[in-house]
Write an enzyme that holds these catalytic residues in place. Sequence first.
Site, PDB file in Angstrom:
ATOM      1  N   GLU A 168       1.053  -1.235   0.035  1.00  0.00           N
ATOM      2  CA  GLU A 168       0.072  -0.075  -0.127  1.00  0.00           C
ATOM      3  C   GLU A 168       0.977   1.301   0.045  1.00  0.00           C
ATOM      4  O   GLU A 168       0.549   2.411  -0.490  1.00  0.00           O
ATOM      5  CB  GLU A 168      -0.920   0.225   1.306  1.00  0.00           C
ATOM      6  N   HIS A 227       1.441   2.366  -3.650  1.00  0.00           N
ATOM      7  CA  HIS A 227       0.566   3.262  -4.243  1.00  0.00           C
ATOM      8  C   HIS A 227       0.798   4.646  -3.311  1.00  0.00           C
ATOM      9  O   HIS A 227       0.499   5.601  -4.177  1.00  0.00           O
ATOM     10  CB  HIS A 227      -0.802   2.774  -3.605  1.00  0.00           C
TER      11      HIS A 227
END
Length: 673
Positions: free
Chosen positions: A459, A462
């Site tokens: 994550e 991202h």
Amino acid sequence: MHNPLLERSTLPFEFPDYSALEAPHYLDAVRHGVDGQLEELRAIAQNPEAPTFENTFVAMERSGALLRRALMAYWTVFSAHGTDELREIDPQLQALVSAHEDAIHLDEELFARLVSLDAAGLVGEDARLVSETLRTFRAAGAELDAESKARLRALNSEVTDLSSEYSRRLLAAMNEAALHFADAAELAGLSDGELASAADAARAAGHADGYLLTLVLPTSQPLLERLERSGSRRRLFEASLNRGLEGENQTLELASRMASLRSTRARLLGHDTHADVVLQEATAPGLDAVRARLAELIAPAVANARAEAEELEKISGSPIMPWDWAFYSAAVARERHALDTVALREYFELDAVIERGVFAAATRLYGLSFTERFDLPTYHPDVRTWEVFNEDGSTLGLFLGDYFARSTKAGGAWMNSIRESASLLGELPVVTNTLNIPKPAAGEPALVSLDEVNTLFHEFGHALHGLFSNGVYPSLAGTSVPRDFVEYPSQVNEMWALHAEVLPGYAAHTRTGDPLPDGTVEALEAAALWGEGFATTEYLSAAVLDLAWHSLTDGELVEDPLAFEQRALTEAGLIPDLVPSRYRTGYFKHIFDGGYSAGYYSYIWSEVLDADTVEWFTENGGPKRENGERFRTELLSRGNTRDPLESYEIFRGRPALIEPLLLRRGLAKEIKA
């Protein structure tokens, strides 16, 4: 009612004042934002001056500041802390947004002005903005006749309503499916800290005593690896598998209706299936290419999964059942590789993983530094905020981490943006990572599994994609790339989780401070291929199921979703009775309320680029500053300002090869690239 969203925030980074925001504020701001942007776009469309790039395309990019501000604040809090008040307004808000998008893309006057501009002299990001804007308008139905546009608006509205209802029911179904155990003996295998956390969860849910195991979104639940009683594992597995199947929160009929409406809409837009519509905007060349890629992977993946099952049966002494797979798989790792994956959790404490692992890798690669801030009003007390700095000391943006599970949070893990970096608007990025790690009992350390460690790195990949955005126009910035490319940067960032130069910095025994035992990393590397048969098969099952739902033809309605699901998987050569899909129709939020419809294949498609990139970093010395700078400059910062595959080839020096992926997944012997 004073609405803080109607004015630009005076807080640092124009951070939303979540402490002052209530549900009606979001709805009111979106209504004002819709009206305001439509007025701005009407002025663009009716501008008596000849269309120019500046007074048409750039003016469009500047429009809708209030709406963008309100929606980004709302989407962040709704998914992460969707209170009853927010869920009550969500259907109205989503309907407003859906109708607004149609009002823009189906506006004949506006589209006529866009296409009338002679863009032949434009280059670079300017040319990209024109081509991407026109492609988006055409894909959304801008060239349909008036009757077809009216039908399209109705279809879009109904799909939006169904998606919002699917989300509402799924969260309720997840909370309903949380599993209560009266006796701690039934949870043998869990640590004292995990039992204390489960006891706290039971009290919070209104139980007088006992223990409550809450669910994560995928079929496989992390605790299946540690629960010693097969009966307890079966109860947990079946609670996970049966979410959304019945009762007032059943989701199957909603999913079937949505897929049918999407197929009708696809025909209206001139395509055979919804998948064909989605793939217009992808890097994949088309539906046949995606199907071919999945098909070539299925047979060897299933063969590997069956071989793994045989190994598990030697240990279990009986035919392996889906709920026993993770438990005995961990036993194989202990026996074959002297690797106790359960005991490894004691070496992975959340704060250490974040600050001395995830952040430290970003410092080594990109020169970033992080300072935690406590002065900004987050939407929940568990949310943490860091200011991120470049190597030269300049501010890059803000990063928010929201890590613990709660009943108001959607399942899974994701990244959001509250602000996007685009020089046209003069904004610095504000990005969030949200996970669902069980919150420890008071005084206990927050231990995470190896899978959760990988998710934290994933994550944050991202987040880096959003933080490093260096484009001019917001619609091309950051993570605004094709769906089957967006997972690529995050998958690359996973490589640092177990890297020899990163892992020792954060992996230390929580109570003794001892480093990982000698040979652990080597054991992890040796065990890397173990379990890939299961992991690849459960993923491919979800990708195939997604495409099955979104390959329906005009108006086709599936009356029995479970039978449809079983047939789609078995006909593809998959084995759902032994290796269930990572997501089933009843809780496949990615495709029915998450923007991944006909796009779940993206993970494996992106992984081709990811595995090839990992090879590049390895060949060039690993997490070195110059390697990170090249990756940041040529890829992470580019967003959609040029074709993402062009960015990849400039970074890598050639197109991606599939062989590194096949080796990673243990498929190289069965498939010839």
